[in-house]
Design an enzyme around this catalytic site. Structure first.
Site, PDB file in Angstrom:
ATOM      1  N   ASP A   7       7.729  56.870  -6.795  1.00 44.74           N
ATOM      2  CA  ASP A   7       7.816  56.323  -5.441  1.00 44.74           C
ATOM      3  C   ASP A   7       6.987  55.058  -5.260  1.00 44.74           C
ATOM      4  O   ASP A   7       6.187  54.687  -6.124  1.00 44.74           O
ATOM      5  CB  ASP A   7       7.385  57.392  -4.411  1.00 44.74           C
ATOM      6  CG  ASP A   7       6.134  58.161  -4.840  1.00 44.74           C
ATOM      7  OD1 ASP A   7       5.386  57.661  -5.698  1.00 44.74           O
ATOM      8  OD2 ASP A   7       5.912  59.260  -4.320  1.00 44.74           O
TER       9      ASP A   7
ATOM     10  N   ASN B 123       1.397  69.526   1.965  1.00 41.83           N
ATOM     11  CA  ASN B 123       2.499  70.180   2.676  1.00 41.83           C
ATOM     12  C   ASN B 123       3.642  70.561   1.726  1.00 41.83           C
ATOM     13  O   ASN B 123       4.747  70.860   2.155  1.00 41.83           O
ATOM     14  CB  ASN B 123       3.022  69.281   3.807  1.00 41.83           C
ATOM     15  CG  ASN B 123       3.584  67.952   3.289  1.00 41.83           C
ATOM     16  OD1 ASN B 123       3.582  67.710   2.069  1.00 41.83           O
ATOM     17  ND2 ASN B 123       4.061  67.109   4.179  1.00 41.83           N
TER      18      ASN B 123
ATOM     19  N   HIS C 282       4.996  68.536  -0.577  1.00 43.20           N
ATOM     20  CA  HIS C 282       5.912  67.463  -0.974  1.00 43.20           C
ATOM     21  C   HIS C 282       5.759  67.110  -2.448  1.00 43.20           C
ATOM     22  O   HIS C 282       4.692  67.284  -3.045  1.00 43.20           O
ATOM     23  CB  HIS C 282       5.809  66.245  -0.044  1.00 43.20           C
ATOM     24  CG  HIS C 282       4.637  65.342  -0.226  1.00 43.20           C
ATOM     25  ND1 HIS C 282       3.839  64.955   0.820  1.00 43.20           N
ATOM     26  CD2 HIS C 282       4.125  64.714  -1.308  1.00 43.20           C
ATOM     27  CE1 HIS C 282       2.898  64.131   0.375  1.00 43.20           C
ATOM     28  NE2 HIS C 282       3.053  63.971  -0.915  1.00 43.20           N
TER      29      HIS C 282
ATOM     30  N   GLU D  65       9.422  64.930   1.693  1.00 41.32           N
ATOM     31  CA  GLU D  65       8.709  65.713   2.686  1.00 41.32           C
ATOM     32  C   GLU D  65       9.480  66.993   3.029  1.00 41.32           C
ATOM     33  O   GLU D  65      10.672  67.105   2.707  1.00 41.32           O
ATOM     34  CB  GLU D  65       8.541  64.863   3.961  1.00 41.32           C
ATOM     35  CG  GLU D  65       7.734  63.573   3.758  1.00 41.32           C
ATOM     36  CD  GLU D  65       6.228  63.802   3.738  1.00 41.32           C
ATOM     37  OE1 GLU D  65       5.780  64.891   3.326  1.00 41.32           O
ATOM     38  OE2 GLU D  65       5.490  62.870   4.129  1.00 41.32           O
TER      39      GLU D  65
HETATM   40  C1  GLP Z   1       1.306  61.060  -2.569  1.00 41.00           C
HETATM   41  C2  GLP Z   1       2.308  60.767  -3.678  1.00 41.00           C
HETATM   42  C3  GLP Z   1       2.664  62.000  -4.456  1.00 41.00           C
HETATM   43  C4  GLP Z   1       1.394  62.713  -4.831  1.00 41.00           C
HETATM   44  C5  GLP Z   1       0.681  63.196  -3.607  1.00 41.00           C
HETATM   45  C6  GLP Z   1      -0.605  63.959  -3.896  1.00 41.00           C
HETATM   46  O1  GLP Z   1       1.900  61.393  -1.386  1.00 41.00           O
HETATM   47  N1  GLP Z   1       3.505  60.172  -3.199  1.00 41.00           N
HETATM   48  O2  GLP Z   1       3.440  61.659  -5.575  1.00 41.00           O
HETATM   49  O3  GLP Z   1       1.693  63.799  -5.666  1.00 41.00           O
HETATM   50  O4  GLP Z   1       0.362  62.047  -2.837  1.00 41.00           O
HETATM   51  O5  GLP Z   1      -1.641  63.055  -4.064  1.00 41.00           O
HETATM   52  P1  GLP Z   1      -3.056  63.385  -4.624  1.00 41.00           P
HETATM   53  O6  GLP Z   1      -2.859  63.604  -6.094  1.00 41.00           O
HETATM   54  O7  GLP Z   1      -3.879  62.179  -4.348  1.00 41.00           O
HETATM   55  O8  GLP Z   1      -3.539  64.601  -3.936  1.00 41.00           O
END
Ligand code: GLP
Length: 240
Positions: A67, A135, A137, A142
């Site tokens: 993304d 959440n 995702h 989402e």
């Molecule tokens: C973002 C990214 C995800 C990632 C998530 C968790 O929203 N788009 O790909 O897995 O955050 O992030 P973190 O690893 O910083 O907790």
């Protein structure tokens, strides 16, 4: 699902790195599906070190990322393309031409989604690395996203904007939209490596591993995939 519970974040990063290393050793031209966020940073660091020691090479590897924020590009320090360069691409021998992310600055976002989706169809991931939103995702899919989704522009939930605001100066700076790989494109990967650490991920981890398969918890779709490895620290595994 194979679940590996580690003592701490460092061990989790080690386990993740070992999996990616073995994939690259067996198949130097593997397609690596990569993720951003705090979770895989340790693993990327270990992979960069292994590459510097000559144990692995990314010279023939190809990468696709999950993304990118709409409106952010390489020059923006919060962009995912910047993150990937800083944490992995600039530290290993991968040719930049082999690395792919959605272009968050594309003038025509619909065309960009179609381009990225078509690209993904030509290079199915040998492995897809995933972090987990609190959440549930995956990528930026989402809760409520249809399981058959392909690359699209998503409006981020308030929960995600709040979670990700720690990386921005102020919450108003967090882009409210992103281009994300769809769930069906994540599921296309031959193998999936999910990593999660910390208490704030425990509920989402439970939903992913033991919860009902529902679009309300996007990660629960992974129960339908034949080859998922989940690497957790103790806190993230605490509700299992
Ligand atoms: C973002 C990214 C995800 C990632 C998530 C968790 O929203 N788009 O790909 O897995 O955050 O992030 P973190 O690893 O910083 O907790």
């Amino acid at each position: 699902m194979q679940i590996i519970v580690c003592e701490n974040y460092d061990q989790m990063s080690f386990q993740g790195a070992e999996i990616i290393k073995s994939i690259l050793l067996h198949n130097p031209s593997a397609v690596l599906g990569l993720a951003t966020g705090s979770t895989p940073i340790g693993m990327y660091g270990l992979l960069a070190e292994a590459c510097a020691r000559g144990e692995i090479s990314f010279a023939a590897a190809r990468t696709v990322n999950l993304d990118e924020y709409v409106g952010l590009g390489e020059k923006d320090s919060q962009s995912y393309v910047h993150f990937m360069r800083e944490n992995l691409f600039d530290k290993v021998d991968v040719p930049m031409a082999n690395t792919h992310l959605p272009n968050g600055k594309a003038a025509d976002l619909a065309a960009e989604c179609a381009r990225y989706s078509a690209l993904l169809a030509t290079m199915p991931q040998d492995v897809q690395v995933l972090g987990l939103g609190s959440n549930g995702h995956i990528g930026f899919n989402e809760p409520g996203t249809p399981f058959d989704s392909t690359t699209y522009v998503v409006r981020l939930t308030e929960n995600t904007i709040r979670d990700n605001s720690r990386l921005f100066e102020k919450i108003e700076d967090v882009p409210v939209r992103a281009v994300t790989m769809g769930i069906s494109e994540i599921m296309r990967a031959k193998r999936i490596l999910v990593m999660a650490s910390g208490k704030n991920k425990a509920k989402a981890v439970f939903g992913m591993v033991k919860g009902k398969i529902t679009e309300d918890c996007p990660a629960s779709v992974l129960q339908r995939h034949a080859d998922v490895t989940v690497v957790l620290d103790k806190d993230a595994a605490s509700l299992l």
